[in-house]
Design an enzyme around this catalytic site. Structure first.
Site, mmCIF file in Angstrom:
data_model
loop_
_atom_site.group_PDB
_atom_site.id
_atom_site.type_symbol
_atom_site.label_atom_id
_atom_site.label_comp_id
_atom_site.label_asym_id
_atom_site.label_seq_id
_atom_site.Cartn_x
_atom_site.Cartn_y
_atom_site.Cartn_z
ATOM 1 N N ASN A 8 3.528 8.838 -1.337
ATOM 2 C CA ASN A 8 2.704 7.740 -1.856
ATOM 3 C C ASN A 8 1.717 8.316 -2.876
ATOM 4 O O ASN A 8 0.762 9.000 -2.509
ATOM 5 C CB ASN A 8 1.949 7.074 -0.697
ATOM 6 N N LYS A 10 -0.412 6.754 -4.671
ATOM 7 C CA LYS A 10 -1.650 5.978 -4.837
ATOM 8 C C LYS A 10 -1.921 5.794 -6.344
ATOM 9 O O LYS A 10 -0.966 5.753 -7.126
ATOM 10 C CB LYS A 10 -2.816 6.658 -4.125
ATOM 11 N N HIS A 93 -0.594 -0.902 3.645
ATOM 12 C CA HIS A 93 -1.305 0.389 3.682
ATOM 13 C C HIS A 93 -2.771 0.117 4.043
ATOM 14 O O HIS A 93 -3.345 -0.900 3.618
ATOM 15 C CB HIS A 93 -1.201 1.074 2.319
ATOM 16 N N GLU A 95 -5.414 1.214 2.905
ATOM 17 C CA GLU A 95 -6.301 1.010 1.749
ATOM 18 C C GLU A 95 -6.206 -0.422 1.236
ATOM 19 O O GLU A 95 -7.191 -0.990 0.764
ATOM 20 C CB GLU A 95 -5.958 2.031 0.645
ATOM 21 N N GLU A 165 0.027 5.220 10.728
ATOM 22 C CA GLU A 165 -0.961 5.966 9.960
ATOM 23 C C GLU A 165 -2.361 5.693 10.509
ATOM 24 O O GLU A 165 -3.012 4.719 10.087
ATOM 25 C CB GLU A 165 -0.923 5.535 8.489
ATOM 26 N N GLY A 171 -6.159 11.197 4.435
ATOM 27 C CA GLY A 171 -6.969 11.892 3.431
ATOM 28 C C GLY A 171 -8.190 12.594 3.992
ATOM 29 O O GLY A 171 -9.101 12.949 3.246
ATOM 30 N N SER A 211 -2.806 13.116 6.440
ATOM 31 C CA SER A 211 -3.187 14.515 6.219
ATOM 32 C C SER A 211 -2.074 15.532 6.462
ATOM 33 O O SER A 211 -2.348 16.662 6.884
ATOM 34 C CB SER A 211 -4.435 14.860 7.044
ATOM 35 N N GLY A 232 0.602 11.316 1.399
ATOM 36 C CA GLY A 232 -0.220 10.913 0.266
ATOM 37 C C GLY A 232 -0.540 12.107 -0.614
ATOM 38 O O GLY A 232 0.292 12.555 -1.417
ATOM 39 N N GLY A 233 -1.734 12.661 -0.437
ATOM 40 C CA GLY A 233 -2.232 13.739 -1.299
ATOM 41 C C GLY A 233 -1.223 14.850 -1.569
ATOM 42 O O GLY A 233 -1.067 15.293 -2.714
HETATM 43 C C1 PEP Z 1 -1.342 7.828 2.855
HETATM 44 O O1 PEP Z 1 -2.091 7.478 1.954
HETATM 45 O O2 PEP Z 1 -0.458 7.062 3.273
HETATM 46 C C2 PEP Z 1 -1.503 9.162 3.414
HETATM 47 C C3 PEP Z 1 -0.829 9.483 4.484
HETATM 48 O O3 PEP Z 1 -2.380 9.972 2.742
HETATM 49 P P1 PEP Z 1 -2.686 11.529 3.051
HETATM 50 O O4 PEP Z 1 -1.341 12.195 3.257
HETATM 51 O O5 PEP Z 1 -3.364 12.009 1.829
HETATM 52 O O6 PEP Z 1 -3.502 11.569 4.273
#
Ligand code: PEP
Length: 249
Positions: A8, A10, A93, A95, A165, A171, A211, A232-233
């Site tokens: 993802n 973002k 999600h 967010e 999640e 994050g 994470s 994500g990141g």
């Molecule tokens: C996400 O945004 O779905 C996510 C899992 O982010 P991160 O891996 O950065 O925690």
């Protein structure tokens, strides 16, 4: 074991940067046994189709409108992203839920619209830190599953993937423990079994996200309770993401 690895993006990168990323990911994942999906911003979908087409990497979007078409200035429909080459869409999600005030009712409508357009849905669920501290996690996630999937037929669940999640893990560098993840995957499967059938509960794909990085990914994703991961990141670095995609779990 073959896993589903979803990245993802973002709201990161611009389309011209994504071109180099896509070319590199396509090459680096040629021999991966896992299923791979990248979800860049809408503006990158044409680039994704051009440079990931024919590769092992499928494409998804991060959101869609709940409406099919019409006077909804600024919105992007399920049909538009499908036509642009996306096969998947992330819905719900955290967010979107927290920053854009998306409710379970809206998420339910988006899921129906996505499925009607032939998209596969990656439905995100998960509790906040406060809910966890109040020991309400199981009830909270069960209710999200019930509300988000209301009115969706059992045969449509083939196109639904649930991503657990926990919001406190997204994050933040904090990761749910192996047993926490296994417990929540079981809760999700049981809820699906209760609402649909034992078979549906056993066959729904469940991912974990929160994470995951280049140092902890193997331990987390190899958890036999999981069908894969939402990242994500750590997906923004193509070398690291390709390593995660190529791993033999
Ligand atoms: C996400 O945004 O779905 C996510 C899992 O982010 P991160 O891996 O950065 O925690």
């Amino acid at each position: 074991m073959k896993k589903l690895i979803v990245g993802n993006f973002k709201m990161n990168t611009v389309p011209s940067e994504f071109k180099a990323y896509a070319m590199s990911l396509a090459t680096k994942t040629q021999n991966s046994k896992n299923d791979i999906v990248v979800c860049p911003p809408f503006t990158h979908l044409a680039v994704a189709r051009e440079f990931l087409g024919g590769s092992r990497v499928e494409v998804g979007a991060q959101n869609i409108s709940e409406e099919e078409s019409g006077a909804f200035t600024g919105e992007i429909s399920a049909k538009m992203i499908k036509d642009a080459g996306a096969n998947y869409v992330i819905i719900g999600h955290s967010e979107r839920r927290s920053k854009f005030k998306e409710t379970d009712k809206l998420i339910n409508k988006k899921i129906k619209t996505a499925l009607a357009s032939g998209l596969k849905v990656i439905l995100c669920v998960g509790e906040s830190l406060q809910t966890r501290q109040n020991k309400q996690t199981c009830a909270f996630v069960r209710k999200q599953i019930d509300d988000d999937l209301k009115g969706i037929y059992e045969n449509e669940l083939e196109s639904v993937i649930v991503a657990y999640e926990p919001i406190w893990a997204i994050g933040t560098g904090k990761v749910a423990t192996k047993s926490d993840i296994a417990k929540m995957v079981e809760i999700i499967r049981k809820e699906i079994a209760l609402q649909y059938s034992e078979k549906a509960g056993n066959s729904i794909k469940v991912l974990y996200g929160g994470s995951i990085n280049i140092n902890n990914y193997a331990k987390i994703i190899s958890n036999p309770a999981l069908d894969g991961a939402l990242i994500g990141g750590a997906c923004l670095d193509v070398d690291n993401f390709a390593v995660i995609c190529r791993e033999n779990y």
